[in-house]
Design a protein around this motif. Structure first.
Motif, mmCIF file in Angstrom:
data_model
loop_
_atom_site.group_PDB
_atom_site.id
_atom_site.type_symbol
_atom_site.label_atom_id
_atom_site.label_comp_id
_atom_site.label_asym_id
_atom_site.label_seq_id
_atom_site.Cartn_x
_atom_site.Cartn_y
_atom_site.Cartn_z
ATOM 1 N N GLY A 253 0.804 -1.224 0.000
ATOM 2 C CA GLY A 253 0.000 0.000 0.000
ATOM 3 C C GLY A 253 0.833 1.267 0.000
ATOM 4 N N VAL A 254 1.967 1.244 -0.702
ATOM 5 C CA VAL A 254 2.846 2.415 -0.698
ATOM 6 C C VAL A 254 2.645 3.271 -1.939
ATOM 7 N N ALA A 255 3.066 4.532 -1.829
ATOM 8 C CA ALA A 255 2.915 5.477 -2.935
ATOM 9 C C ALA A 255 3.993 5.276 -3.992
ATOM 10 N N GLY A 256 5.050 4.587 -3.635
ATOM 11 C CA GLY A 256 6.101 4.379 -4.605
ATOM 12 C C GLY A 256 7.250 3.589 -4.029
ATOM 13 N N LEU A 257 8.132 3.184 -4.947
ATOM 14 C CA LEU A 257 9.358 2.488 -4.543
ATOM 15 C C LEU A 257 10.441 3.556 -4.509
ATOM 16 N N ALA A 258 10.413 4.333 -3.458
ATOM 17 C CA ALA A 258 11.258 5.511 -3.351
ATOM 18 C C ALA A 258 11.689 5.641 -1.903
ATOM 19 N N THR A 303 7.902 3.997 -13.752
ATOM 20 C CA THR A 303 7.175 4.876 -14.676
ATOM 21 C C THR A 303 6.106 4.087 -15.425
ATOM 22 N N GLU A 304 6.469 2.886 -15.868
ATOM 23 C CA GLU A 304 5.509 2.041 -16.594
ATOM 24 C C GLU A 304 4.281 1.738 -15.744
ATOM 25 N N ARG A 305 4.494 1.612 -14.443
ATOM 26 C CA ARG A 305 3.393 1.265 -13.539
ATOM 27 C C ARG A 305 2.731 2.492 -12.922
ATOM 28 N N GLY A 306 3.233 3.667 -13.312
ATOM 29 C CA GLY A 306 2.618 4.905 -12.814
ATOM 30 C C GLY A 306 2.864 5.156 -11.340
ATOM 31 N N VAL A 307 3.944 4.604 -10.783
ATOM 32 C CA VAL A 307 4.259 4.870 -9.376
ATOM 33 C C VAL A 307 5.566 5.651 -9.276
ATOM 34 N N GLN A 308 5.752 6.282 -8.136
ATOM 35 C CA GLN A 308 6.954 7.086 -7.945
ATOM 36 C C GLN A 308 8.179 6.200 -7.721
#
Ligand SMILES: [Zn+2]
Length: 517
Positions: A253-258, A303-308
């Motif tokens: 449930g995270v906003a991105g892999l960042a 980017t392909e998955r629309g996540v940060q």
């Protein structure tokens, strides 16, 4: 619930300040002057601000909630003057906390004691039987450890710095301190997270970004972070710093892999990746953990998955690799695709001018920590000791902002304390004069900028229709002339900074001081 605030100075974040604001539930419904406020009808609660300052609540764009709370819940031993006093504080601390199975104390300094005999593992066991006690010296380089904790880390006895009386240094100390975090279970982590949420709210912080990563805590900690935030009323954005772990975005449930996906290490420990060797260790250039190809792969996958996507990057060589990786990803997918995903970089301490231009072009947000410069910048600071004159180009807020990179300020708590006004002041009074931000730019980077970094542009301001997420500060601020920009507190070094009287997130009061309006 309809609330009317009047008689203050309301920093809207966008226009010149107003003196009154009305909210309905979680939304700002009206802004205006006190004449308008007098005519305003139907408020359930009227708050007379008595000249106090109201502004959008701060966003801390980089912190570690459980680790922050762990430090807050510890035992403060600063200023103790004897072994007996330390033992007494330990006994009192554990007596009030029957559930705590790990007790971390910090701050003792025997050089200030008339008699310099330290507590021993035996004595700790006597005042706190069965507890895992870890009492760190003021400098953090040695610790006194209880028998219970020593017994659980037998491998420490094989390392240098070991002492059977419980005073540990170097490797032996690290073995034990590494184990400490593992000893905390979900219950302790949730308690720590709750403590941290309350302390953030008390600093006027309404939202934070959790920068979780496999090397920092277990995956389940993310649920505890969100639970504590929801209970305490703070808005949480969570990140997971693991390269290519695309399946985990939804599962965790995270906003991105960042966040703290480490492209390199840190300057203090000489692990930040540098082009040229460290000034205080010739031939040593730190460590890069990801190359440009790995960085590009991760950016493309996200980017392909629309996540940060995002990286922890500090040294100039690490920033070179990050810039090369982003350039390669953009060449493959197009600038617009990258901009739409709104990637981010943590720390971003030594980017080249070309890298800053590239990050601006690709809409990459820089999540930066002004207190790093305040603590370690300057000609005699730690950065200068490690890197010589290169310190002058570090944390280049102005270069980034001038290039068009959006900034979001944060603390990296517990690395530095979450003190947003101190951070704003540090950005305004950067050690390198050419890297100073103006007060308004710095303030907006700690409010609106955090929402931009979380892909919620347009939030973090007070306008009609916006979320009623604000803080009331106990320092009066002048309204300024009609043509002035938004008023802000006096940020001169040494001047009193405001303390938070009230923090409201989407209409819910999450902190209220004793003498609150
Ligand atoms: Zn961090």
């Amino acid at each position: 619930m309809k609330t009317l605030l009047r008689g203050g100075v309301v920093h809207t974040g966008t226009h010149r300040p107003v003196t009154a604001m009305a909210t309905d539930g979680g939304t700002v419904v009206w802004l205006g002057d006190d004449e308008g406020a007098a005519a305003y009808d139907g408020a359930d609660e009227v708050v007379d601000l008595r000249g106090l300052f109201v502004a959008p609540a701060f966003v801390d764009a980089h912190l570690h909630l459980v680790q922050t709370g762990r430090q807050l819940g510890g035992l403060d031993l600063t200023g103790t003057t004897s072994r007996e006093e330390v033992l007494e504080l330990v006994a009192r601390h554990v007596g009030g906390r029957p559930g705590d199975h790990v007790v971390i104390g910090a701050g003792w300094d025997e050089t200030a004691w008339p008699v310099r005999n330290l507590p021993t593992a035996d004595q700790l066991e006597r005042v706190a039987p069965g507890r895992r006690l870890y009492l760190s010296r003021v400098d953090g380089h040695s610790a006194i450890v209880s028998h219970t904790l020593l017994a659980e880390t037998p491998q420490a006895s094989l390392e240098e710095g070991w002492s059977a009386d419980g005073r540990l240094e170097r490797r032996a100390k690290h073995v034990v301190s590494d184990r400490l975090a593992d000893l905390d279970g979900p219950e302790q982590r949730l308690a720590a997270a709750r403590r941290a949420v309350a302390s953030l709210a008390a600093q006027g912080i309404g939202a934070f970004h959790e920068n979780a990563a496999p090397h920092i805590g277990p995956e389940y900690e993310l649920d505890l972070v969100r639970q504590a935030a929801a209970e305490g009323g703070l808005h949480a954005t969570t990140y997971w710093g693991e390269a290519g772990a695309y399946d985990k975005v939804e599962r965790l449930g995270v906003a991105g892999l960042a966040g703290d996906l480490v492209a390199d290490g840190a300057v203090g420990s000489r692990t930040a990746a540098m082009r040229d060797s460290y000034a205080d260790r010739s031939g040593h250039c730190g460590h890069g953990y990801l190359d440009a190809v790995q960085i590009a792969d991760h950016v493309i996958g996200c980017t392909e998955r629309g996540v940060q996507a995002g990286f922890h990057c500090i040294g100039d060589a690490a920033l070179d690799a990050v810039a090369d990786g982003f350039a390669a990803a953009a060449a493959r997918m197009g600038d617009e695709a990258l901009r739409a995903a709104s990637h981010r970089l943590e720390h971003c301490e030594m980017p080249s001018a070309a890298a800053a231009t590239l990050f601006a072009r690709l809409g990459v947000v820089a999540s930066v920590q002004p207190l790093f410069d305040a603590l370690w910048g300057g000609p005699s600071g730690m950065y200068a000791e490690r890197l010589g004159s290169r310190w002058e180009g570090m944390n280049p807020f102005r270069t980034l902002a001038d290039a068009g990179v959006r900034l979001a300020l944060g603390s990296d708590s517990p690395v530095t304390a979450p003190r947003p006004w101190q951070a704003v002041r540090a950005a305004v009074h950067h050690h390198a004069p050419g890297q100073r931000l103006g007060p308004t730019a710095a303030f907006l980077a700690h409010t609106e900028g955090g929402w931009v970094a979380a892909r919620r542009p347009g939030e973090g301001v007070l306008r009609e229709g916006a979320a009623a997420t604000y803080a009331v500060w106990d320092l009066p601020v002048g309204l300024g002339a009609p043509d002035d920009g938004p008023a802000l507190p006096d940020l001169t070094p040494g001047a009193d900074l405001p303390t938070c009287a009230r923090t409201v997130v989407a209409g819910r009061t999450v902190h209220r001081s004793e003498e609150q309006p």
